[in-house]
Design an enzyme around this catalytic site. Structure first.
Site, short mmCIF file in Angstrom:
data_model
loop_
_atom_site.label_atom_id
_atom_site.label_comp_id
_atom_site.label_asym_id
_atom_site.label_seq_id
_atom_site.Cartn_x
_atom_site.Cartn_y
_atom_site.Cartn_z
N ILE A 147 -4.58 -3.22 -4.86
CA ILE A 147 -5.74 -3.58 -5.68
C ILE A 147 -6.16 -2.41 -6.56
CG2 ILE A 147 -6.59 -5.31 -4.03
CD1 ILE A 147 -8.49 -3.19 -2.89
N HIS A 169 -3.76 -9.62 -4.41
CA HIS A 169 -5.04 -9.42 -3.72
C HIS A 169 -6.16 -8.96 -4.65
CE1 HIS A 169 -2.54 -8.98 0.21
NE2 HIS A 169 -2.75 -10.23 -0.12
N THR A 228 0.62 5.54 -1.62
CA THR A 228 0.27 6.69 -0.75
C THR A 228 0.65 8.01 -1.42
OG1 THR A 228 2.36 6.40 0.44
CG2 THR A 228 0.40 5.47 1.48
N CYS A 248 -20.80 -10.55 -11.24
CA CYS A 248 -22.08 -10.93 -10.63
C CYS A 248 -21.90 -12.31 -10.00
CB CYS A 248 -23.18 -10.97 -11.68
SG CYS A 248 -24.68 -11.74 -11.06
N CYS A 278 -24.58 -14.79 -12.23
CA CYS A 278 -24.39 -15.15 -13.65
C CYS A 278 -22.96 -14.90 -14.14
CB CYS A 278 -25.38 -14.37 -14.52
SG CYS A 278 -24.99 -12.61 -14.64
N ALA A 335 0.81 -1.22 0.00
CA ALA A 335 0.00 0.00 0.00
C ALA A 335 0.85 1.28 0.00
CB ALA A 335 -0.93 -0.02 1.20
N ASN A 390 11.34 1.55 2.60
CA ASN A 390 10.10 1.74 3.36
C ASN A 390 10.26 2.89 4.34
OD1 ASN A 390 7.52 0.28 3.35
ND2 ASN A 390 7.82 0.15 5.55
N CYS A 411 -26.55 -6.87 -10.37
CA CYS A 411 -26.48 -7.18 -11.80
C CYS A 411 -27.88 -7.04 -12.39
CB CYS A 411 -26.00 -8.62 -11.93
SG CYS A 411 -25.95 -9.24 -13.61
P1 NAD Z 1 0.44 -1.47 5.21
O1 NAD Z 1 -0.54 -0.35 5.32
O2 NAD Z 1 0.37 -2.55 6.22
O3 NAD Z 1 1.90 -0.88 5.28
C1 NAD Z 1 2.31 0.17 4.44
C2 NAD Z 1 3.79 0.41 4.67
O4 NAD Z 1 4.22 1.33 3.71
C3 NAD Z 1 4.11 0.98 6.05
O5 NAD Z 1 5.19 0.24 6.61
C4 NAD Z 1 4.54 2.43 5.76
O6 NAD Z 1 5.60 2.84 6.57
C5 NAD Z 1 5.01 2.34 4.33
N1 NAD Z 1 4.80 3.53 3.53
C6 NAD Z 1 3.68 4.30 3.43
N2 NAD Z 1 3.85 5.25 2.51
C7 NAD Z 1 5.13 5.10 2.03
C8 NAD Z 1 5.90 5.77 1.04
N3 NAD Z 1 5.42 6.81 0.36
N4 NAD Z 1 7.16 5.32 0.80
C9 NAD Z 1 7.69 4.26 1.48
N5 NAD Z 1 6.99 3.59 2.43
C10 NAD Z 1 5.72 4.00 2.68
O7 NAD Z 1 0.35 -2.03 3.72
P2 NAD Z 1 0.59 -3.51 3.15
O8 NAD Z 1 1.77 -4.14 3.78
O9 NAD Z 1 0.50 -3.41 1.69
O10 NAD Z 1 -0.69 -4.31 3.68
C11 NAD Z 1 -1.98 -3.73 3.53
C12 NAD Z 1 -2.97 -4.59 2.77
O11 NAD Z 1 -4.05 -3.73 2.41
C13 NAD Z 1 -2.44 -5.13 1.49
O12 NAD Z 1 -2.71 -6.45 1.52
C14 NAD Z 1 -3.24 -4.44 0.37
O13 NAD Z 1 -3.96 -5.41 -0.35
C15 NAD Z 1 -4.32 -3.64 1.05
N6 NAD Z 1 -4.37 -2.21 0.67
C16 NAD Z 1 -4.23 -1.84 -0.64
C17 NAD Z 1 -4.26 -0.51 -0.98
C18 NAD Z 1 -4.09 -0.14 -2.44
O14 NAD Z 1 -4.47 -0.92 -3.32
N7 NAD Z 1 -3.51 1.03 -2.75
C19 NAD Z 1 -4.41 0.48 -0.01
C20 NAD Z 1 -4.56 0.08 1.33
C21 NAD Z 1 -4.52 -1.28 1.65
#
Ligand code: NAD
Length: 236
Positions: free
Chosen positions: A101, A117, A24, A125, A128, A20, A209, A146
């Site tokens: 995702i 994920h 961000t 749906c 169907c 995730a 990270n 649907c």
């Molecule tokens: P997490 O939220 O558990 O951890 C995110 C990590 O990223 C943290 O350790 C944080 O310090 C770090 N982080 C945040 N912004 C950053 C940046 N700009 N640069 C470097 N590091 C940064 O996320 P995860 O481990 O992916 O687990 C969360 C679950 O939630 C996943 O399984 C995912 O499927 C889902 N999710 C997906 C989304 C998306 O699709 N964008 C968003 C939220 C959650």
């Protein structure tokens, strides 16, 4: 940065494993940062809402949260997504394995993407099997239906659900064949995805990270920073 550049320049089969935190910088909140979804207040914790049993029992509440917090259809790829697409085009990057995702890697031009994920962009749906785009889910009221009357379910892996076999096989093949793996923007706390790192047998494991992760001590290079900013500095 100099070491990262040397590692990337010398890579034969680079694989990127992200979470995730990769999105961000595109304005999509992660789960575990201080401003992440786990630190915002809802009637239920996010793990509960995003579980299969909650989806079955409270679909209206599930979709309220899902539309509000998981469907970020206006988000644009950031510098991390763009650099990874460029590395693939240059033949350096073999694959992106992502826990996200949001579909932003494909939007940036990446082709070899394993979405562990699932994706908000695929919706089916439950009766169907008819396909619906994410825009349909966003525009619908309460529980999306649907034309046959069935409930439409996003093709995302909820808690209590298993990962797709073919996606897992493909991701593990890429990870085990890689000589360099960059892991970024993930707390490495969601299993089984976090355990995929154990399949890496290459030379260099790089971790980028903002916060410490359980895999830091296994990495040959750890960079504490924003993944978009860091990857943007790589020259290809
Ligand atoms: P997490 O939220 O558990 O951890 C995110 C990590 O990223 C943290 O350790 C944080 O310090 C770090 N982080 C945040 N912004 C950053 C940046 N700009 N640069 C470097 N590091 C940064 O996320 P995860 O481990 O992916 O687990 C969360 C679950 O939630 C996943 O399984 C995912 O499927 C889902 N999710 C997906 C989304 C998306 O699709 N964008 C968003 C939220 C959650």
């Amino acid at each position: 940065m100099k070491t990262l550049q040397e590692i990337v320049s010398g890579a034969k089969r680079l694989v990127f494993f992200g979470g995730a935190g990769v999105s961000t910088e595109s304005g999509i909140p992660d789960f575990r940062s201080t401003d992440g979804l786990y630190n915002q207040t809802y009637a239920y914790p996010p793990e509960t809402i995003l579980s299969h049993s909650f989806f079955e029992m409270h679909p209206k509440e599930f979709f309220r949260f899902y539309r509000d917090k998981m469907l970020c259809l206006d988000a644009k790829p950031n510098k991390a997504h763009k650099k990874l697409a460029e590395l693939e085009k240059k033949g350096i990057l073999a694959a992106v394995v992502t826990q996200n995702i949001d579909g932003l890697h494909q939007k940036a031009g990446s082709k070899s993407v394993f979405e562990l994920h699932g994706s908000v962009h695929r919706n089916y749906c439950m009766e169907c099997g008819k396909f619906y785009p994410a825009e349909y889910i966003l525009a619908s009221k309460d529980v999306p239906r649907c034309e046959c009357g069935g409930i439409i379910k996003p093709d995302v892996v909820l808690y209590e659900e298993g990962l797709d076999d073919a996606t897992v096989r493909g991701a593990l093949r890429e990870i085990s064949n890689a000589d360099v793996m960059i892991v970024a923007g993930t707390s490495l706390t969601v299993y089984p995805a976090a355990g995929f790192l154990d399949y890496f047998r290459g030379r260099e494991l790089v971790l980028i990270n903002r916060d410490p992760t359980p895999a830091d001590r296994r990495a040959s290079l750890v960079i504490r920073g924003k993944v978009g900013q860091v990857l943007d500095e790589i020259t290809v």
